[in-house]
Design a protein around this motif. Structure first.
Motif, PDB file in Angstrom:
ATOM      1  N   UNK A 109       0.790  -1.215   0.000  1.00  0.00           N
ATOM      2  CA  UNK A 109       0.000   0.000   0.000  1.00  0.00           C
ATOM      3  C   UNK A 109       0.824   1.266   0.000  1.00  0.00           C
ATOM      4  N   UNK A 110       0.110   2.361  -0.205  1.00  0.00           N
ATOM      5  CA  UNK A 110       0.711   3.689  -0.240  1.00  0.00           C
ATOM      6  C   UNK A 110       1.735   3.788  -1.369  1.00  0.00           C
ATOM      7  N   UNK A 111       1.452   3.072  -2.466  1.00  0.00           N
ATOM      8  CA  UNK A 111       2.335   3.069  -3.638  1.00  0.00           C
ATOM      9  C   UNK A 111       1.504   3.292  -4.886  1.00  0.00           C
ATOM     10  N   UNK A 112       2.143   3.882  -5.878  1.00  0.00           N
ATOM     11  CA  UNK A 112       1.539   4.021  -7.199  1.00  0.00           C
ATOM     12  C   UNK A 112       2.229   3.030  -8.132  1.00  0.00           C
ATOM     13  N   UNK A 113       1.431   2.280  -8.853  1.00  0.00           N
ATOM     14  CA  UNK A 113       1.929   1.289  -9.804  1.00  0.00           C
ATOM     15  C   UNK A 113       1.685   1.802 -11.218  1.00  0.00           C
ATOM     16  N   UNK A 114       2.598   1.524 -12.112  1.00  0.00           N
ATOM     17  CA  UNK A 114       2.474   2.018 -13.487  1.00  0.00           C
ATOM     18  C   UNK A 114       1.263   1.462 -14.210  1.00  0.00           C
ATOM     19  N   UNK A 115       0.814   0.273 -13.796  1.00  0.00           N
ATOM     20  CA  UNK A 115      -0.357  -0.331 -14.438  1.00  0.00           C
ATOM     21  C   UNK A 115      -0.952  -1.379 -13.503  1.00  0.00           C
ATOM     22  N   UNK A 116      -2.141  -1.829 -13.860  1.00  0.00           N
ATOM     23  CA  UNK A 116      -2.806  -2.905 -13.136  1.00  0.00           C
ATOM     24  C   UNK A 116      -1.956  -4.180 -13.190  1.00  0.00           C
ATOM     25  N   UNK A 117      -1.408  -4.461 -14.352  1.00  0.00           N
ATOM     26  CA  UNK A 117      -0.563  -5.645 -14.492  1.00  0.00           C
ATOM     27  C   UNK A 117       0.685  -5.546 -13.617  1.00  0.00           C
ATOM     28  N   UNK A 118       1.266  -4.342 -13.507  1.00  0.00           N
ATOM     29  CA  UNK A 118       2.434  -4.156 -12.643  1.00  0.00           C
ATOM     30  C   UNK A 118       2.070  -4.388 -11.175  1.00  0.00           C
ATOM     31  N   UNK A 119       0.909  -3.889 -10.758  1.00  0.00           N
ATOM     32  CA  UNK A 119       0.460  -4.107  -9.384  1.00  0.00           C
ATOM     33  C   UNK A 119       0.318  -5.599  -9.120  1.00  0.00           C
ATOM     34  N   UNK A 120      -0.362  -6.315 -10.010  1.00  0.00           N
ATOM     35  CA  UNK A 120      -0.565  -7.753  -9.817  1.00  0.00           C
ATOM     36  C   UNK A 120       0.759  -8.513  -9.807  1.00  0.00           C
ATOM     37  N   UNK A 121       1.699  -8.098 -10.662  1.00  0.00           N
ATOM     38  CA  UNK A 121       3.001  -8.766 -10.712  1.00  0.00           C
ATOM     39  C   UNK A 121       3.769  -8.548  -9.412  1.00  0.00           C
ATOM     40  N   UNK A 122       3.743  -7.321  -8.898  1.00  0.00           N
ATOM     41  CA  UNK A 122       4.501  -7.016  -7.677  1.00  0.00           C
ATOM     42  C   UNK A 122       3.877  -7.653  -6.441  1.00  0.00           C
ATOM     43  N   UNK A 123       2.544  -7.712  -6.400  1.00  0.00           N
ATOM     44  CA  UNK A 123       1.869  -8.234  -5.207  1.00  0.00           C
ATOM     45  C   UNK A 123       1.600  -9.736  -5.285  1.00  0.00           C
ATOM     46  N   UNK A 124       1.886 -10.339  -6.431  1.00  0.00           N
ATOM     47  CA  UNK A 124       1.563 -11.755  -6.593  1.00  0.00           C
ATOM     48  C   UNK A 124       0.066 -11.997  -6.704  1.00  0.00           C
ATOM     49  N   UNK A 125      -0.651 -10.994  -7.203  1.00  0.00           N
ATOM     50  CA  UNK A 125      -2.099 -11.107  -7.369  1.00  0.00           C
ATOM     51  C   UNK A 125      -2.914 -10.618  -6.189  1.00  0.00           C
ATOM     52  N   UNK A 126      -2.256 -10.155  -5.145  1.00  0.00           N
ATOM     53  CA  UNK A 126      -2.943  -9.657  -3.951  1.00  0.00           C
ATOM     54  C   UNK A 126      -3.471  -8.248  -4.223  1.00  0.00           C
ATOM     55  N   UNK A 127      -4.718  -8.012  -3.856  1.00  0.00           N
ATOM     56  CA  UNK A 127      -5.332  -6.680  -3.932  1.00  0.00           C
ATOM     57  C   UNK A 127      -6.073  -6.440  -2.618  1.00  0.00           C
ATOM     58  N   UNK A 128      -6.451  -5.212  -2.312  1.00  0.00           N
ATOM     59  CA  UNK A 128      -7.179  -4.973  -1.072  1.00  0.00           C
ATOM     60  C   UNK A 128      -8.367  -5.931  -0.915  1.00  0.00           C
ATOM     61  N   UNK A 129      -8.439  -6.565   0.253  1.00  0.00           N
ATOM     62  CA  UNK A 129      -9.496  -7.508   0.641  1.00  0.00           C
ATOM     63  C   UNK A 129      -9.430  -8.842  -0.075  1.00  0.00           C
ATOM     64  N   UNK A 130      -8.405  -9.088  -0.850  1.00  0.00           N
ATOM     65  CA  UNK A 130      -8.290 -10.371  -1.546  1.00  0.00           C
ATOM     66  C   UNK A 130      -6.840 -10.839  -1.518  1.00  0.00           C
ATOM     67  N   UNK A 131      -6.552 -11.675  -0.543  1.00  0.00           N
ATOM     68  CA  UNK A 131      -5.196 -12.186  -0.389  1.00  0.00           C
ATOM     69  C   UNK A 131      -4.370 -11.430   0.631  1.00  0.00           C
TER      70      UNK A 131
END
Length: 145
Positions: A109-131
């Motif tokens: 959290x508290x980060x800006x990701x260049x894209x949705x795909x970048x967020x998923x790649x960095x978090x391993x698919x984790x998003x708020x409330x899921x994982x």
């Protein structure tokens, strides 16, 4: 995207079914059982019936939280897909009302990701409330950046 819109529509339909066929009837049953319980009846007689019924209903809190968490997760994924479609950056925003965030939210959290795909790649698919470590209790959000 049409897929994201369909996912959100499906989640709304699932939630509607949950509310009308499961949670609502279970709350009704709990209240009816509570109103037949000798201790609750006695507490009504002495003026503390509201507290007694509140205690009866408090057992439903976990189910309500689970319902809210599942919907929040779906909404965050739909927001991510919308960011992808728009080609915009996405930010994981820590909920400012939370006193102590879980490890997942602090890590991602508290980060800006260049894209949705970048967020998923960095978090391993984790998003708020899921994982996240806080799972359905998460109230962090994804925002377009």
């Amino acid at each position: 995207t049409p897929e994201a819109a369909q996912e959100l529509a499906d989640a709304l339909a699932d939630n509607e079914r949950f509310l009308t066929k499961s949670l609502g009837p279970d709350i009704e049953r709990k209240l009816k059982d509570g109103l037949l319980d000798g201790d609750v009846i006695a507490s009504i007689a002495v003026g503390s019936g509201a507290a007694a019924l509140g205690g009866v209903l408090s057992s439903m809190a976990g189910r309500v939280a689970n319902y809210a968490g599942e919907f929040w997760s779906t909404l965050m994924r739909a927001r991510g897909e919308a960011a992808k479609e728009k080609g915009v950056k996405i930010m994981w925003v820590l909920d400012p009302t939370v006193k102590q965030h879980c490890g997942s939210c602090l890590a991602f959290g508290d980060k800006t990701y260049d894209s949705w795909d970048d967020l998923l790649a960095e978090t391993g698919g984790v998003v708020p409330a899921d994982g996240t470590d806080c799972n359905g209790g998460c109230r962090c959000s994804l925002e377009f950046a």
